[in-house]
Scaffold this motif. Sequence first.
Motif, PDB file in Angstrom:
ATOM      1  N   ASP A 113      33.082  37.201  27.016  1.00 42.43           N
ATOM      2  CA  ASP A 113      34.330  37.671  26.433  1.00 42.43           C
ATOM      3  C   ASP A 113      35.118  36.466  25.939  1.00 42.43           C
ATOM      4  N   VAL A 114      36.405  36.404  26.210  1.00 41.06           N
ATOM      5  CA  VAL A 114      37.258  35.394  25.582  1.00 41.06           C
ATOM      6  C   VAL A 114      36.851  33.981  25.959  1.00 41.06           C
ATOM      7  N   ILE A 115      36.461  33.731  27.202  1.00 41.14           N
ATOM      8  CA  ILE A 115      36.123  32.354  27.592  1.00 41.14           C
ATOM      9  C   ILE A 115      34.931  31.827  26.804  1.00 41.14           C
ATOM     10  N   TYR A 116      33.954  32.686  26.533  1.00 43.49           N
ATOM     11  CA  TYR A 116      32.818  32.220  25.750  1.00 43.49           C
ATOM     12  C   TYR A 116      33.170  32.120  24.269  1.00 43.49           C
ATOM     13  N   ASP A 117      34.082  32.957  23.797  1.00 47.36           N
ATOM     14  CA  ASP A 117      34.582  32.806  22.435  1.00 47.36           C
ATOM     15  C   ASP A 117      35.218  31.422  22.273  1.00 47.36           C
ATOM     16  N   GLN A 118      35.965  31.003  23.276  1.00 45.42           N
ATOM     17  CA  GLN A 118      36.612  29.692  23.250  1.00 45.42           C
ATOM     18  C   GLN A 118      35.587  28.560  23.286  1.00 45.42           C
ATOM     19  N   LEU A 119      34.604  28.667  24.151  1.00 45.13           N
ATOM     20  CA  LEU A 119      33.570  27.632  24.239  1.00 45.13           C
ATOM     21  C   LEU A 119      32.757  27.543  22.951  1.00 45.13           C
ATOM     22  N   VAL A 123      32.976  22.832  45.357  1.00 46.46           N
ATOM     23  CA  VAL A 123      34.100  23.754  45.339  1.00 46.46           C
ATOM     24  C   VAL A 123      35.301  22.998  44.793  1.00 46.46           C
ATOM     25  N   ALA A 124      36.099  23.654  43.940  1.00 45.41           N
ATOM     26  CA  ALA A 124      37.321  23.063  43.412  1.00 45.41           C
ATOM     27  C   ALA A 124      38.479  24.014  43.655  1.00 45.41           C
ATOM     28  N   HIS A 125      39.568  23.483  44.173  1.00 43.04           N
ATOM     29  CA  HIS A 125      40.767  24.283  44.434  1.00 43.04           C
ATOM     30  C   HIS A 125      41.553  24.398  43.133  1.00 43.04           C
ATOM     31  N   VAL A 126      41.529  25.591  42.529  1.00 33.39           N
ATOM     32  CA  VAL A 126      42.176  25.804  41.226  1.00 33.39           C
ATOM     33  C   VAL A 126      42.955  27.120  41.271  1.00 33.39           C
ATOM     34  N   PRO A 127      44.176  27.121  41.823  1.00 32.09           N
ATOM     35  CA  PRO A 127      44.968  28.357  41.817  1.00 32.09           C
ATOM     36  C   PRO A 127      45.188  28.837  40.385  1.00 32.09           C
ATOM     37  N   GLY A 128      45.021  30.136  40.185  1.00 34.11           N
ATOM     38  CA  GLY A 128      45.148  30.685  38.838  1.00 34.11           C
ATOM     39  C   GLY A 128      43.982  30.363  37.934  1.00 34.11           C
ATOM     40  N   GLY A 129      42.870  29.940  38.505  1.00 37.24           N
ATOM     41  CA  GLY A 129      41.723  29.501  37.714  1.00 37.24           C
ATOM     42  C   GLY A 129      41.010  30.591  36.951  1.00 37.24           C
ATOM     43  N   SER A 130      41.380  31.858  37.169  1.00 40.51           N
ATOM     44  CA  SER A 130      40.757  32.947  36.411  1.00 40.51           C
ATOM     45  C   SER A 130      41.658  33.479  35.297  1.00 40.51           C
ATOM     46  N   HIS A 131      42.863  32.950  35.141  1.00 38.54           N
ATOM     47  CA  HIS A 131      43.789  33.438  34.108  1.00 38.54           C
ATOM     48  C   HIS A 131      43.213  33.184  32.714  1.00 38.54           C
ATOM     49  N   ALA A 142      37.535  26.480  34.585  1.00 35.04           N
ATOM     50  CA  ALA A 142      36.337  25.646  34.510  1.00 35.04           C
ATOM     51  C   ALA A 142      35.809  25.584  33.080  1.00 35.04           C
ATOM     52  N   GLY A 143      35.843  26.720  32.376  1.00 33.97           N
ATOM     53  CA  GLY A 143      35.420  26.712  30.979  1.00 33.97           C
ATOM     54  C   GLY A 143      36.282  25.801  30.131  1.00 33.97           C
ATOM     55  N   HIS A 144      37.581  25.816  30.374  1.00 32.44           N
ATOM     56  CA  HIS A 144      38.483  24.937  29.621  1.00 32.44           C
ATOM     57  C   HIS A 144      38.198  23.466  29.921  1.00 32.44           C
ATOM     58  N   GLU A 145      37.820  23.175  31.161  1.00 34.79           N
ATOM     59  CA  GLU A 145      37.490  21.782  31.490  1.00 34.79           C
ATOM     60  C   GLU A 145      36.207  21.341  30.796  1.00 34.79           C
ATOM     61  N   ILE A 146      35.260  22.242  30.638  1.00 36.28           N
ATOM     62  CA  ILE A 146      34.050  21.922  29.879  1.00 36.28           C
ATOM     63  C   ILE A 146      34.419  21.574  28.438  1.00 36.28           C
ATOM     64  N   ILE A 147      35.350  22.326  27.859  1.00 35.38           N
ATOM     65  CA  ILE A 147      35.815  22.023  26.500  1.00 35.38           C
ATOM     66  C   ILE A 147      36.479  20.655  26.463  1.00 35.38           C
TER      67      ILE A 147
END
Length: 340
Positions: A125-131, A292-300, A105-110
């Motif tokens: 952590d890393v996801i907010y570093d990326q954002l 709700v969004a179906h995103v397998p592996g969405g926490s990787h 979801a963070g990557h989609e915001i980007i």
Amino acid sequence: MDAGWCRRRTVSPSEHLAGAERAGQVAVGAARVRTIWARVNSPWQGLTGLGRDNTVWFEIRTNVRDANRGDMASIVPLADAVSELVHDGDTVAMEGFTHLIPFAAGHEIIRQGRRDLTLVRMTPDVIYDQLIGAGCARRLVFSWGGNPGVGSLHRFRDAVQNGWPVPLEIEEHSHAGMANRYVAGAAGLPFAVLRGYLGTDLVAHTPTIKQITCPFTGETLAAVAALRPDVTIIHAQRADRAGNVQMWGITGVQKEAVLAARRSLVTVEEVVDELEPRPNQVILPSWVVTRVAHVPGGSHPSYAHDYSERDNDFYVRWDAISRDREEFTRWLANLAPTKS
């Protein structure tokens, strides 16, 4: 109508809430009408009152946060959910402790180029570093920040120290303070009270922390303003087709963050017909979730308990990627192609 407004509702014995699982229980969270789920052993046990005419009443707390949201969650593609729920200038909380971190979801915001966000997270952590490195954020509200087990967040550091790619304001709290802020927001209260922050200079530098005197004991305590994000985003293991969400394993403040928010998005590993009970589970009923969004592996590269393992190598690689602006810019270009 203000959040936390209470009223009494009278029901007749014919509405005696049929069965052992109903007494006074509408939703918990950011729905229009909410109170607490309760399990009782008889239709009358646990109700707030019984009138002389055999009517009963119970408290219902109404919390109207967003008149435009529906009563039940719907399952939609991730891109559509982010487009609908996350707007420029929003306060966005993305929670998940150790596992179930909503990276996809963070990557989609980007990818969608959101800007001027206030990002809220107990442990960015890393996801907010990326954002932050992508220029999505103007402010960060947090209690700890780092690349777990590796070191610093270099895009975060660059933004604070050098204003690259844009300046970043910070608001720092303790873990206990952040958790209590979410709890207050979920309860519809203006602030929470705790023993904390004494001996630190955070009170002097943070307008959302105030010292107060207990009216009963005279003790000096800390009051922290409630957190009410515009949108909370989390990742979970499962949802059913009605939009009810199930998570288990290490759970942090995901539940409270969702209940405190005006809107919410949950990405899940799978959508099932029925949610089978799991030890230590947390259930978010569909009426407290917006999408709700179906995103397998969405926490990787974090993990989802019983579904995936943590990608430790990525966290190590991220240190090198994030240290250098050019290297990070190349990573970002691969994630978010330039829009036509």
